[in-house]
Design a protein around this motif. Structure first.
Motif, PDB file in Angstrom:
ATOM      1  N   PHE A  86       0.814  -1.217   0.000  1.00  0.00           N
ATOM      2  CA  PHE A  86       0.000   0.000   0.000  1.00  0.00           C
ATOM      3  C   PHE A  86       0.849   1.270   0.000  1.00  0.00           C
ATOM      4  O   PHE A  86       0.538   2.217  -0.711  1.00  0.00           O
ATOM      5  N   SER A  87       1.914   1.311   0.812  1.00  0.00           N
ATOM      6  CA  SER A  87       2.685   2.552   0.960  1.00  0.00           C
ATOM      7  C   SER A  87       3.389   2.967  -0.312  1.00  0.00           C
ATOM      8  O   SER A  87       3.700   4.143  -0.499  1.00  0.00           O
ATOM      9  N   THR A  88       3.682   2.022  -1.212  1.00  0.00           N
ATOM     10  CA  THR A  88       4.333   2.357  -2.473  1.00  0.00           C
ATOM     11  C   THR A  88       3.342   2.406  -3.631  1.00  0.00           C
ATOM     12  O   THR A  88       3.739   2.436  -4.789  1.00  0.00           O
ATOM     13  N   LYS A  89       2.058   2.422  -3.322  1.00  0.00           N
ATOM     14  CA  LYS A  89       1.012   2.544  -4.341  1.00  0.00           C
ATOM     15  C   LYS A  89       0.283   3.882  -4.164  1.00  0.00           C
ATOM     16  O   LYS A  89       0.177   4.418  -3.071  1.00  0.00           O
ATOM     17  N   TYR A  90      -0.232   4.388  -5.290  1.00  0.00           N
ATOM     18  CA  TYR A  90      -0.990   5.631  -5.266  1.00  0.00           C
ATOM     19  C   TYR A  90      -2.255   5.449  -4.414  1.00  0.00           C
ATOM     20  O   TYR A  90      -2.887   4.391  -4.481  1.00  0.00           O
ATOM     21  N   PRO A  91      -2.647   6.441  -3.595  1.00  0.00           N
ATOM     22  CA  PRO A  91      -2.097   7.790  -3.481  1.00  0.00           C
ATOM     23  C   PRO A  91      -0.984   7.940  -2.442  1.00  0.00           C
ATOM     24  O   PRO A  91      -0.365   8.988  -2.346  1.00  0.00           O
ATOM     25  N   PHE A  92      -0.737   6.889  -1.634  1.00  0.00           N
ATOM     26  CA  PHE A  92       0.254   7.018  -0.564  1.00  0.00           C
ATOM     27  C   PHE A  92       1.646   7.287  -1.110  1.00  0.00           C
ATOM     28  O   PHE A  92       2.462   7.948  -0.469  1.00  0.00           O
ATOM     29  N   SER A  93       1.932   6.778  -2.312  1.00  0.00           N
ATOM     30  CA  SER A  93       3.265   6.918  -2.889  1.00  0.00           C
ATOM     31  C   SER A  93       3.615   8.357  -3.238  1.00  0.00           C
ATOM     32  O   SER A  93       4.784   8.678  -3.478  1.00  0.00           O
ATOM     33  N   THR A  94       2.622   9.248  -3.293  1.00  0.00           N
ATOM     34  CA  THR A  94       2.905  10.664  -3.584  1.00  0.00           C
ATOM     35  C   THR A  94       3.506  11.385  -2.390  1.00  0.00           C
ATOM     36  O   THR A  94       4.071  12.472  -2.538  1.00  0.00           O
ATOM     37  N   SER A  95       3.403  10.792  -1.194  1.00  0.00           N
ATOM     38  CA  SER A  95       3.945  11.415   0.011  1.00  0.00           C
ATOM     39  C   SER A  95       5.452  11.208   0.065  1.00  0.00           C
ATOM     40  O   SER A  95       5.952  10.115  -0.180  1.00  0.00           O
ATOM     41  N   VAL A 145       7.370   8.111  -9.895  1.00  0.00           N
ATOM     42  CA  VAL A 145       6.159   7.895  -9.106  1.00  0.00           C
ATOM     43  C   VAL A 145       5.047   8.812  -9.617  1.00  0.00           C
ATOM     44  O   VAL A 145       5.293   9.973  -9.953  1.00  0.00           O
ATOM     45  N   LYS A 146       3.853   8.295  -9.675  1.00  0.00           N
ATOM     46  CA  LYS A 146       2.705   9.104 -10.082  1.00  0.00           C
ATOM     47  C   LYS A 146       2.491  10.235  -9.087  1.00  0.00           C
ATOM     48  O   LYS A 146       2.518  10.039  -7.882  1.00  0.00           O
ATOM     49  N   HIS A 147       2.293  11.453  -9.603  1.00  0.00           N
ATOM     50  CA  HIS A 147       2.085  12.609  -8.733  1.00  0.00           C
ATOM     51  C   HIS A 147       0.586  12.889  -8.580  1.00  0.00           C
ATOM     52  O   HIS A 147      -0.247  12.238  -9.196  1.00  0.00           O
ATOM     53  N   MET A 148       0.253  13.874  -7.748  1.00  0.00           N
ATOM     54  CA  MET A 148      -1.136  14.269  -7.537  1.00  0.00           C
ATOM     55  C   MET A 148      -1.316  15.718  -7.974  1.00  0.00           C
ATOM     56  O   MET A 148      -0.495  16.573  -7.639  1.00  0.00           O
ATOM     57  N   ASP A 149      -2.380  15.985  -8.718  1.00  0.00           N
ATOM     58  CA  ASP A 149      -2.646  17.339  -9.209  1.00  0.00           C
ATOM     59  C   ASP A 149      -3.203  18.226  -8.101  1.00  0.00           C
ATOM     60  O   ASP A 149      -3.741  17.744  -7.105  1.00  0.00           O
ATOM     61  N   LEU A 150      -3.091  19.535  -8.331  1.00  0.00           N
ATOM     62  CA  LEU A 150      -3.695  20.513  -7.430  1.00  0.00           C
ATOM     63  C   LEU A 150      -5.155  20.711  -7.784  1.00  0.00           C
ATOM     64  O   LEU A 150      -5.568  20.542  -8.941  1.00  0.00           O
ATOM     65  N   GLY A 151      -5.954  21.110  -6.799  1.00  0.00           N
ATOM     66  CA  GLY A 151      -7.363  21.405  -7.019  1.00  0.00           C
ATOM     67  C   GLY A 151      -7.804  22.587  -6.182  1.00  0.00           C
ATOM     68  O   GLY A 151      -7.167  22.931  -5.189  1.00  0.00           O
ATOM     69  N   VAL A 152      -8.872  23.217  -6.592  1.00  0.00           N
ATOM     70  CA  VAL A 152      -9.445  24.351  -5.864  1.00  0.00           C
ATOM     71  C   VAL A 152     -10.908  24.048  -5.587  1.00  0.00           C
ATOM     72  O   VAL A 152     -11.642  23.633  -6.491  1.00  0.00           O
TER      73      VAL A 152
END
Length: 417
Positions: A137-146, A290-297
């Motif tokens: 889990f820790s190396t899978k998205y979304p945790f991997s973005t941390s 690693v897959k990143h996470m986009d910004l949102g508003v």
């Protein structure tokens, strides 16, 4: 503290500004017309002394209630606050002034957008954090973005080469921290006891990777069902109980090429609004895989279904482990969030995110809507009276435009959030 590995479902809210079109689906990401932040001039500065040390807790912050008494910043003020310093790995430093365009296309937002009630940070009886120790889990998205920042904070990947974190992890308002000149970012990786043939290359391994994706979906289902999944993860964990520690993920450390911090965070620049600018972006020397996470508003977290935020970081009391939590927001303004999440030093700089549907699609997507600033002693009324809160900085359209400019430059990607 729980030790249940699972993925995350996140609904949150953030800022009151202007939507391009009315959104009739409360589970859908709204689209925002954001202003343009353009570079005006860049000048060299003397090298920093890198003389300060990290502070476990911030104090004296002018919080939501205190900021109600402050006048709304003018366009000139905003351009000053959003101008920024860049520090490079060789110790050189520059200052870049900016201009803001298209601000008149946005509905002016009131500075009095918070709820009327005050919620002091509670002493929680049960620790609601979850340690994500299983590499499945820790190396899978979304945790991997941390990611872990070498100054003792956390951060989140917002592009293959850029990390969003808290400004106080880099700069104390007066000078840069002593570890910034040799700043590094740690990204979780799986330990492999096999040779090169056992890595992610090759058809057989790729097939297993697809299986892992299925396991990740099981984890997401587990979170959405209150921790009850399909049972596969549990049986696998039982079989490998003795090898869990040896297979725990480790960090792949990457040097930081440059850091960028808004001037609004520096003491004496924005006055009581400094807390609104507790964010920074780090550019890595090498792209991560690693897959990143986009910004949102988002206009308001509290009005979203469930009204919860989620974030993962590397809390000091769980060395080497990623810690996940979710909680409700107790109070919000246009720039700050007070929330009930259990957190320890080390989690500052984590990306605060939620999960909503993409416009016109059935697909759900997680986006970062804030940066966790940490546990702070907040000046409530501007009279020196302080209360302790867990504080997060919201991504506003202006901050979105600035961070997007740092990451992508003056591109069309930075015109709509």
């Amino acid at each position: 503290m729980g030790h249940i590995p699972f993925c995350v479902l996140f609904p949150v809210t953030v800022l009151a500004v202007v939507a391009v079109a009315a959104v009739d689906d409360e589970y859908t990401w709204p689209q925002w017309k954001v202003p343009l932040v353009r570079k005006r001039r860049t000048v060299p500065l003397s090298s920093p002394s890198f003389s300060t040390h990290p502070q476990p807790e911030l104090s004296g912050t002018c919080g939501i209630e205190c900021q109600h008494r402050l006048p709304s910043p003018s366009l000139e003020d905003l351009e000053q606050f959003l101008s920024y310093e860049t520090v490079y790995e060789n110790g050189t430093r520059t200052f870049t002034s900016i201009s803001v365009q298209g601000l008149n296309q946005m509905t002016a937002w009131s500075r009095n957008a918070s709820s009327s009630s005050r919620h002091k940070r509670e002493v929680y009886g049960t620790d609601t954090r979850f340690t994500i120790a299983d590499k499945q889990f820790s190396t899978k998205y979304p945790f991997s973005t941390s990611v872990k920042v070498s100054t003792g904070c956390s951060g989140v990947l917002v592009s293959p080469k850029h990390v969003l974190t808290a400004a106080h992890c880099i700069h104390d308002g007066k000078d840069y921290l002593d570890g910034v000149q040799k700043l590094r970012v740690g990204i979780l990786k799986e330990k492999s006891r096999r040779g090169k043939g056992g890595r992610e290359r090759g058809g057989r391994r790729k097939g297993r990777r697809r299986k892992g994706d299925t396991a990740q979906e099981d984890g997401q289902e587990k979170e959405e069902n209150g921790g009850k999944g399909r049972g596969k993860g549990k049986s696998r964990k039982s079989r490998n109980r003795r090898s869990v520690e040896s297979e725990k993920p480790s960090f792949r450390w990457t040097r930081v090429k440059k850091t960028q911090v808004p001037k609004g965070w520096f003491k004496g620049v924005s006055g009581g609004l400094a807390a609104d600018y507790d964010y920074a972006v780090l550019e890595l020397k090498k792209s991560s895989k690693v897959k990143h996470m986009d910004l949102g508003v988002i206009s308001s977290v509290k009005k979203l279904p469930a009204g919860r935020i989620h974030f993962s970081g590397f809390d000091d009391d769980q060395p080497g482990n990623l810690v996940y939590r979710f909680c409700s927001v107790s109070e919000e303004s246009n720039d700050l969030l007070y929330q009930y999440c259990d957190a320890k030093p080390g989690s500052s700089g984590s990306g605060v995110y939620i999960r909503l549907k993409e416009p016109g699609k059935k697909k759900w997507k997680r986006k970062i809507i804030g940066v966790f600033s940490g546990h702070q002693w907040v000046d409530v009324n501007g009279d020196g009276t302080q209360q302790d809160y867990n504080v997060a900085v919201r991504i506003t359209p202006l901050k979105y435009a600035q961070i997007c400019n740092w990451v992508h430059g003056e591109s069309s990607e930075c015109q709509v959030a």
